[in-house]
Design an enzyme around this catalytic site. Structure first.
Site, PDB file in Angstrom:
ATOM      1  N   CYS A  23       0.840  -1.196   0.000  1.00  0.00           N
ATOM      2  CA  CYS A  23       0.000   0.000   0.000  1.00  0.00           C
ATOM      3  C   CYS A  23       0.882   1.256   0.000  1.00  0.00           C
ATOM      4  O   CYS A  23       1.589   1.495  -0.970  1.00  0.00           O
ATOM      5  CB  CYS A  23      -0.967  -0.043   1.182  1.00  0.00           C
ATOM      6  SG  CYS A  23      -2.176   1.296   1.161  1.00  0.00           S
TER       7      CYS A  23
ATOM      8  N   ASP B 149      -9.518  -3.489  -6.611  1.00  0.00           N
ATOM      9  CA  ASP B 149      -9.028  -2.448  -5.698  1.00  0.00           C
ATOM     10  C   ASP B 149      -9.679  -1.129  -6.093  1.00  0.00           C
ATOM     11  O   ASP B 149      -9.375  -0.553  -7.143  1.00  0.00           O
ATOM     12  CB  ASP B 149      -7.499  -2.353  -5.812  1.00  0.00           C
ATOM     13  CG  ASP B 149      -6.876  -1.461  -4.756  1.00  0.00           C
ATOM     14  OD1 ASP B 149      -7.547  -0.503  -4.304  1.00  0.00           O
ATOM     15  OD2 ASP B 149      -5.719  -1.719  -4.381  1.00  0.00           O
TER      16      ASP B 149
ATOM     17  N   HIS C 249      -7.966  -4.539  -2.535  1.00  0.00           N
ATOM     18  CA  HIS C 249      -6.767  -3.968  -1.933  1.00  0.00           C
ATOM     19  C   HIS C 249      -6.363  -4.812  -0.717  1.00  0.00           C
ATOM     20  O   HIS C 249      -7.173  -5.489  -0.117  1.00  0.00           O
ATOM     21  CB  HIS C 249      -7.072  -2.528  -1.488  1.00  0.00           C
ATOM     22  CG  HIS C 249      -5.880  -1.767  -1.024  1.00  0.00           C
ATOM     23  ND1 HIS C 249      -4.913  -1.301  -1.874  1.00  0.00           N
ATOM     24  CD2 HIS C 249      -5.495  -1.388   0.221  1.00  0.00           C
ATOM     25  CE1 HIS C 249      -3.981  -0.663  -1.190  1.00  0.00           C
ATOM     26  NE2 HIS C 249      -4.311  -0.705   0.080  1.00  0.00           N
TER      27      HIS C 249
END
Length: 287
Positions: free
Chosen positions: A166, A222, A255
Site C-alpha cells: 500500500c 481495488d 486492496h
C-alpha cells in the site's frame, strides 16, 4: 483520505490471543486493524536474529525491525516498507519470512517523527496527522540510512531489494527511482497516480528515473487503484526504456490482499504473489 485503506478495514473475526495494540516496533497490531482475523500467519524466529534495532539518521535515531539468519554475514538485503499502520506484527512477520530464506530484512519505522501510527483508530486522522507528513525526501533519506546500517551489520547491499505494501508499495516504486543501487523491487498494491505528501510527484511522474526491474502486484477489484493507472505507468516505463518491469493484476481481488490479519486477505492471490515476489528477487540478483 485514501479510500482503499478504509474499504479494506471491514471488521474480521475476533482473535483474542492477538488483540493487542503495538507497543514497540514490530510487536502487536495497530489499533485501527483490531480485531485481527483468525487466519493471521505467524512465522517463528528460530534460527534468526530478530527484533528492534536503532538506525542513526543524522542526529535522529530511527527504530526498525530487523530479521536475519543467526551468525551469518554478507547477506542479500530486503527493505520492507510498511502500510499506513507502521511497523507492527504483520510487517515484522514479513521480515522473518525473508530471513528464513536467507535475507537480512529490515523495516524502518518511517512515520515515527510524526506520531505513532499504531495507536490511531481513525484512518482519515492517521493519514492527515502522520502518514501525509512523511515526504518522499524524508523517506528516501531514512531508507538510505537503513541501507547504510544494513551494510555495517551483515548485509551485502550490492544485492539490495525493496518491497512494500500500500503506502509502502508506492514507497517501493519511489525509492527505486531515487536509489540506482536497488537491484530489484516488488510493489504490492501501491498507488501510482497520486502521492500521499502534498507536493510529491506521482510514481508515473517518476517513471523515467526507475531503472531497476519492478514487479507490481495488484488487485483488479481495488477501488482505490484503477487498473488504467497501472497501464499509464507501464507505458511511461517503456517510453523511458525500462522494459524489465512487470505487472500482475489478480481478478476479483481487493486492496490489501496479502494482509493475512485482515478480512481483505485472499489466500490464493497472497500465496501466488509471495512466490512470485521471491522468484523475482532471485531472478534479478537479490539472492
Amino acid at each position: 483520505m485514501m479510500k482503499e485503506e478504509i474499504d479494506s478495514l471491514v471488521p474480521g473475526r475476533d482473535f483474542s490471543r492477538r488483540d493487542f495494540v503495538q507497543t514497540t516496533v514490530g510487536s502487536g497490531f495497530a489499533a485501527a486493524v483490531l480485531p485481527v482475523a483468525a487466519q493471521t500467519v505467524t512465522t517463528d524466529s528460530v534460527g534468526l536474529e530478530a527484533g528492534s534495532v536503532s538506525i542513526p539518521v543524522g542526529d535522529f535515531r530511527m527504530p526498525a525491525y530487523r530479521a536475519q539468519p543467526a551468525g551469518r554475514k554478507d547477506l542479500p538485503v530486503i527493505l520492507v516498507a510498511s502500510e499506513i499502520f507502521g511497523v507492527h506484527e504483520h510487517i515484522a512477520d514479513v521480515c522473518r519470512r525473508f530471513a528464513k530464506l536467507g535475507y537480512l530484512a529490515i523495516a524502518p519505522e518511517l512515520f515515527v517523527r510524526h506520531g505513532n501510527a499504531g495507536v490511531y483508530t481513525d484512518i482519515p486522522k492517521l493519514i492527515a496527522e502522520v502518514v501525509g507528513k512523511a515526504s518522499d525526501a524524508q523517506v528516501d533519506g531514512d531508507l538510505d540510512a537503513t541501507v547504510a546500517w544494513a551494510a555495517a551489520n551483515g548485509g551485502d547491499v550490492t544485492r539490495l531489494g525493496i518491497t512494500g505494501f500500500c503506502w509502502g508499495g508506492r514507497t517501493t516504486w519511489s525509492y527505486t527511482a531515487h536509489n540506482p543501487g536497488v537491484k530489484a523491487a516488488v510493489a504490492w498494491y501501491g498507488p501510482v497516480a497520486r502521492p500521499y505528501f502534498a507536493g510529491d510527484k506521482t510514481v508515473i511522474d517518476k517513471a523515467a528515473s526507475i531503472k531497476a526491474p519492478v514487479l507490481g502486484l495488484y488487485g483488479a477489484a481495488d477501488t482505490g487503484i484503477p487498473v488504467d493507472t497501472l497501464t499509464q505507468l507501464e507505458a511511461a516505463l517503456k517510453a523511458a526504456g525500462n522494459t524489465a518491469c512487470e505487472f500482475i493484476v489478480y481478478p476479483d481481488t481487493p486492496h490489501a490482499f496479502h494482509a493475512d490479519y485482515r478480512p481483505s486477505y485472499r489466500k490464493a492471490a497472497a500465496e501466488d504473489g509471495w512466490a512470485k515476489c521471491v522468484a523475482w528477487f532471485r531472478k534479478n540478483g537479490v539472492a
